[in-house]
Design a protein around this motif. Structure first.
Motif, mmCIF file in Angstrom:
data_model
loop_
_atom_site.group_PDB
_atom_site.id
_atom_site.type_symbol
_atom_site.label_atom_id
_atom_site.label_comp_id
_atom_site.label_asym_id
_atom_site.label_seq_id
_atom_site.Cartn_x
_atom_site.Cartn_y
_atom_site.Cartn_z
ATOM 1 N N GLU A 1 58.273 31.901 -74.731
ATOM 2 C CA GLU A 1 58.497 31.746 -73.303
ATOM 3 C C GLU A 1 57.484 32.586 -72.533
ATOM 4 O O GLU A 1 57.333 33.776 -72.783
ATOM 5 C CB GLU A 1 59.908 32.194 -72.936
ATOM 6 N N VAL A 2 56.804 31.947 -71.608
ATOM 7 C CA VAL A 2 55.831 32.671 -70.775
ATOM 8 C C VAL A 2 56.573 33.568 -69.802
ATOM 9 O O VAL A 2 57.481 33.130 -69.099
ATOM 10 C CB VAL A 2 54.940 31.681 -70.009
ATOM 11 N N GLN A 3 56.174 34.829 -69.777
ATOM 12 C CA GLN A 3 56.745 35.774 -68.817
ATOM 13 C C GLN A 3 55.624 36.488 -68.103
ATOM 14 O O GLN A 3 54.635 36.888 -68.721
ATOM 15 C CB GLN A 3 57.668 36.764 -69.520
ATOM 16 N N LEU A 4 55.791 36.652 -66.803
ATOM 17 C CA LEU A 4 54.788 37.285 -65.964
ATOM 18 C C LEU A 4 55.470 38.325 -65.092
ATOM 19 O O LEU A 4 56.464 38.016 -64.433
ATOM 20 C CB LEU A 4 54.080 36.241 -65.094
ATOM 21 N N PHE A 27 52.429 34.095 -74.778
ATOM 22 C CA PHE A 27 51.387 33.116 -75.055
ATOM 23 C C PHE A 27 50.138 33.836 -75.540
ATOM 24 O O PHE A 27 50.016 35.051 -75.413
ATOM 25 C CB PHE A 27 51.065 32.276 -73.816
ATOM 26 N N ILE A 28 49.231 33.055 -76.112
ATOM 27 C CA ILE A 28 47.957 33.613 -76.570
ATOM 28 C C ILE A 28 47.052 33.773 -75.358
ATOM 29 O O ILE A 28 46.715 32.788 -74.688
ATOM 30 C CB ILE A 28 47.314 32.704 -77.627
ATOM 31 N N PHE A 29 46.684 34.992 -75.088
ATOM 32 C CA PHE A 29 45.977 35.331 -73.855
ATOM 33 C C PHE A 29 44.750 34.456 -73.648
ATOM 34 O O PHE A 29 44.550 33.917 -72.557
ATOM 35 C CB PHE A 29 45.587 36.817 -73.899
ATOM 36 N N LYS A 74 42.483 41.874 -72.190
ATOM 37 C CA LYS A 74 43.136 41.196 -73.297
ATOM 38 C C LYS A 74 43.993 42.152 -74.119
ATOM 39 O O LYS A 74 45.066 41.789 -74.594
ATOM 40 C CB LYS A 74 42.084 40.524 -74.188
ATOM 41 N N ALA A 75 43.533 43.383 -74.284
ATOM 42 C CA ALA A 75 44.270 44.355 -75.091
ATOM 43 C C ALA A 75 45.641 44.654 -74.502
ATOM 44 O O ALA A 75 46.593 44.957 -75.227
ATOM 45 C CB ALA A 75 43.467 45.639 -75.235
#
Length: 132
Positions: A1-4, A27-29, A74-75
């Motif tokens: 699940e995408v979370q922001l 998700f994969i960044f 990304k890290a």
């Protein structure tokens, strides 16, 4: 699940600066594009900037070019929006959005305006208030 998770809003005087952060998960960044959109009272939402994480390509609407800078870490799975020389008309709730990079790239390649792009995944907002 995408979370922001957006943060960093606040009250600042005109000409001041703020940095917004959007912590992303689920998700994969590098597969995604992330961006910021805002909504002022009584106005339609507008996307102000986005970044294609796979290659770092960035986009801005004209009214924020030269003042706002979007960047990704990304890290930390985090995207930032550095906002300088803020103006009262920048006052709005700012939200972060995420979609697969291929979707956004295809949308932008079609010539459609960035401002009206509708993100499938959205986080909660953070309020930015710029006083004159």
């Amino acid at each position: 699940e995408v979370q922001l998770q957006a943060s960093g809003g606040g009250l600042v005087q005109a000409g001041g600066s703020l940095r917004l952060s959007c912590a992303a998960s689920g998700f994969i960044f590098d597969d995604y594009a992330l961006g910021w959109f805002r909504q002022a009272p009584g106005k339609a939402p507008e996307v102000v900037s986005c970044i294609i994480n796979s290659d770092g390509t960035t986009y801005y609407i004209d009214s924020v070019k030269g003042r706002f800078t979007i960047s990704g870490d990304k890290a930390k799975n985090t995207v930032y929006l550095q906002m300088n020389n803020l103006k009262p008309e920048d006052t709005a709730i700012y939200y972060c959005g995420a979609d697969r990079g291929t979707y956004l790239t295809r949308y932008l390649s079609s010539g459609e305006p960035l401002e009206i792009y509708e993100w499938d995944n959205r986080g909660q907002g953070t309020l930015v208030t710029v006083s004159s």
